[in-house]
Design a protein around this motif. Structure first.
Motif, PDB file in Angstrom:
ATOM      1  N   VAL A 146      -1.959  59.894  75.591  1.00 54.72           N
ATOM      2  CA  VAL A 146      -1.404  58.823  74.718  1.00 54.72           C
ATOM      3  C   VAL A 146      -0.067  59.067  74.140  1.00 54.72           C
ATOM      4  O   VAL A 146       0.129  60.270  73.735  1.00 54.72           O
ATOM      5  N   SER A 147       1.077  58.304  74.474  1.00 50.25           N
ATOM      6  CA  SER A 147       2.510  58.797  74.184  1.00 50.25           C
ATOM      7  C   SER A 147       3.017  57.587  73.492  1.00 50.25           C
ATOM      8  O   SER A 147       2.619  56.580  73.449  1.00 50.25           O
ATOM      9  N   ASP A 148       3.800  58.029  72.623  1.00 46.43           N
ATOM     10  CA  ASP A 148       4.730  57.282  71.633  1.00 46.43           C
ATOM     11  C   ASP A 148       6.169  57.689  71.754  1.00 46.43           C
ATOM     12  O   ASP A 148       6.705  58.679  72.265  1.00 46.43           O
ATOM     13  N   THR A 149       7.135  56.673  71.294  1.00 51.23           N
ATOM     14  CA  THR A 149       8.397  57.080  71.249  1.00 51.23           C
ATOM     15  C   THR A 149       8.950  57.385  70.034  1.00 51.23           C
ATOM     16  O   THR A 149       8.904  56.562  69.171  1.00 51.23           O
ATOM     17  N   PHE A 150       9.522  58.773  69.769  1.00 50.45           N
ATOM     18  CA  PHE A 150       9.983  59.173  68.672  1.00 50.45           C
ATOM     19  C   PHE A 150      11.363  59.691  68.666  1.00 50.45           C
ATOM     20  O   PHE A 150      11.821  60.294  69.693  1.00 50.45           O
ATOM     21  N   GLY A 151      12.044  59.614  67.635  1.00 50.65           N
ATOM     22  CA  GLY A 151      13.345  60.419  67.449  1.00 50.65           C
ATOM     23  C   GLY A 151      12.989  61.687  67.013  1.00 50.65           C
ATOM     24  O   GLY A 151      11.992  62.231  66.796  1.00 50.65           O
TER      25      GLY A 151
ATOM     26  N   ASP B 173      21.503  53.104  76.380  1.00 48.37           N
ATOM     27  CA  ASP B 173      21.612  52.057  75.380  1.00 48.37           C
ATOM     28  C   ASP B 173      20.901  50.776  75.498  1.00 48.37           C
ATOM     29  O   ASP B 173      21.475  49.936  76.428  1.00 48.37           O
ATOM     30  N   LEU B 174      19.608  50.343  75.182  1.00 44.99           N
ATOM     31  CA  LEU B 174      18.804  49.193  75.324  1.00 44.99           C
ATOM     32  C   LEU B 174      19.249  48.186  74.242  1.00 44.99           C
ATOM     33  O   LEU B 174      18.690  47.043  74.064  1.00 44.99           O
ATOM     34  N   VAL B 187      13.053  49.937  69.724  1.00 42.55           N
ATOM     35  CA  VAL B 187      13.688  51.186  70.436  1.00 42.55           C
ATOM     36  C   VAL B 187      14.835  50.989  71.188  1.00 42.55           C
ATOM     37  O   VAL B 187      14.615  50.256  72.238  1.00 42.55           O
ATOM     38  N   THR B 188      15.908  51.522  70.856  1.00 46.91           N
ATOM     39  CA  THR B 188      17.044  50.883  71.526  1.00 46.91           C
ATOM     40  C   THR B 188      17.922  52.100  72.365  1.00 46.91           C
ATOM     41  O   THR B 188      18.540  51.853  73.360  1.00 46.91           O
ATOM     42  N   GLU B 189      17.688  53.014  72.022  1.00 48.01           N
ATOM     43  CA  GLU B 189      18.501  54.518  72.684  1.00 48.01           C
ATOM     44  C   GLU B 189      17.564  55.489  73.165  1.00 48.01           C
ATOM     45  O   GLU B 189      16.868  56.219  72.426  1.00 48.01           O
ATOM     46  N   VAL B 190      17.307  55.497  74.651  1.00 47.95           N
ATOM     47  CA  VAL B 190      16.434  56.541  74.974  1.00 47.95           C
ATOM     48  C   VAL B 190      17.124  57.635  75.476  1.00 47.95           C
ATOM     49  O   VAL B 190      18.067  57.391  76.349  1.00 47.95           O
ATOM     50  N   CYS B 191      16.840  58.732  75.275  1.00 49.85           N
ATOM     51  CA  CYS B 191      17.599  60.030  75.913  1.00 49.85           C
ATOM     52  C   CYS B 191      16.927  60.531  77.137  1.00 49.85           C
ATOM     53  O   CYS B 191      16.150  61.369  77.355  1.00 49.85           O
TER      54      CYS B 191
END
Lengths: 242, 242
Positions: A146-151, B173-174, B187-191
């Motif tokens: 299970v994935s999530d989007t983190f800084g 940059d989304l 969630v706007t900026e994906v590396c």
């Protein structure tokens, strides 16, 4: 080393509380043109649909910033950092699971208007439920993430990481392994679950509505019992940055 | 979204100062059974061989801990954290590039005994050199990522991240993009460079001697001029964790 494939699972559609995610994933993966699901695959599923299927949705007035903030604090055990900027207040919190992330993982995008999605209560258990469902309903033995989007600290941009695993290693321990010169490796513990989660994001994207993907061809040694809670979460007492 | 392939490039062998990495990569990728290199591929190359080719090796007495520590401090502009444990002293430092990592990226494994490898002076430039070499010698237009293995705050285990890019986006940059419900994405900026670097590590491993891999099938929109220094490094003044 052999090659790996990253395969999106399209056509899962909108997920509702009570849906059996394993069945939705099976049906979509096995539809015409789908990648199927094979023994030894790793199936990566985004947190958003897991939270929806588990009913982790809360009604919220999105025009009230205070409503959102109360939710974020309810989900947190600790506020790690706080910053006020023209774009609003950012809270970096520690969740009950031990994740350190923005806004306790409470999320408004890709959720029906008027609702917020909370993280699953036990993300490893969510992964196990999907793995068991795929085995029971689809007769396939796979790993599930299970994935999530983190800084993260120090680096801009977000990446997808693993918040729950089942049947696929979270951290591979290479201690004692020798390098090509016969010296013991300094780099010893690789979080392959995060690398797999990030890899899967490359075929999912944020605006596509694709919520699951397959990593095909992984080393069979990686397919073992595992847990993000036990292997990845760094305890506050061991953490230099909390 | 279409599928991606992760393809290891085997057979590059030991890299020495002055070697032309682009040529070594081309020869290995185009040898019998190799994956070749195609326009639009992203080629990920590990820092270790880039540092070796660029002669970023320093003689060191590996029995003298003080020798290693002096090097680490020489490469640092700031010590961010320090911890003494039974396994020795750990320094988390900020390098001249702005990376925050263990021991300033100074590395003893997979290096000839008696030497340490330092990070390239300008990692984006290293990536550009490889990209230009592949174009000039191989007539292929690709993206290049130089990767290294870093730890992170809050989570155990290491992952491979991008320390230099050329011709492939570092951060996508989304901002302004809509989600499946038509709401603007949070969630706007994906590396994606870090996700690509981590993905490539899955077919390289730490003890295999494989130092390069190809990600094939990436979205052509991702292939653009880029820089880790400009897009990924978070300035100290913007960083809550330094």
């Amino acid at each position: 080393m052999t090659s790996l494939q990253l395969l999106p699972i399209t056509g899962i559609g909108e997920v509702k509380p009570g849906d059996i995610l394993a069945q939705l994933i099976l049906d979509a993966a096995r539809s015409d043109g789908g990648p199927g699901i094979l023994d030894g695959d790793v199936v990566v599923v985004t947190q958003k649909v897991v939270s929806k299927a588990e009913g982790r949705l809360v009604a919220i007035d999105p025009t009230l910033e205070a409503d959102h903030k109360r939710l974020v604090l309810d989900e947190a055990v600790r506020v790690v950092r706080r910053r006020v900027s023209p774009r609003g207040e950012l809270l970096i919190t520690e969740t009950r699971h031990g994740f350190v992330c923005a806004n306790s993982g409470v999320d408004l995008s890709n959720v029906e208007h008027g609702y917020a999605a909370l993280l699953p209560l036990d993300c490893d258990r969510s992964a196990r439920r999907i793995r068991d469902g795929l085995r029971g309903r689809g007769s396939v033995t796979v790993g599930v993430i299970v994935s999530d989007t983190f800084g993260r600290a120090w680096r801009k941009g977000l990446t997808d990481v693993a918040i729950g695993t089942a049947g696929v290693a979270a951290v591979n321990d290479l201690r004692g392994t020798k390098d090509a010169q016969g010296r013991v490796l300094e780099v010893t513990e690789v979080c392959i679950a995060d690398e797999l989660a990030g890899a899967a994001d490359l075929v999912m994207g944020k605006a596509t509505g694709i919520c699951a993907a397959i990593v095909r061809g992984v080393n069979p040694d990686w397919l073992r019992e595992s847990s993000v809670a036990a292997e990845v979460i760094r305890l506050p007492m061991d953490d230099l940055f909390r």
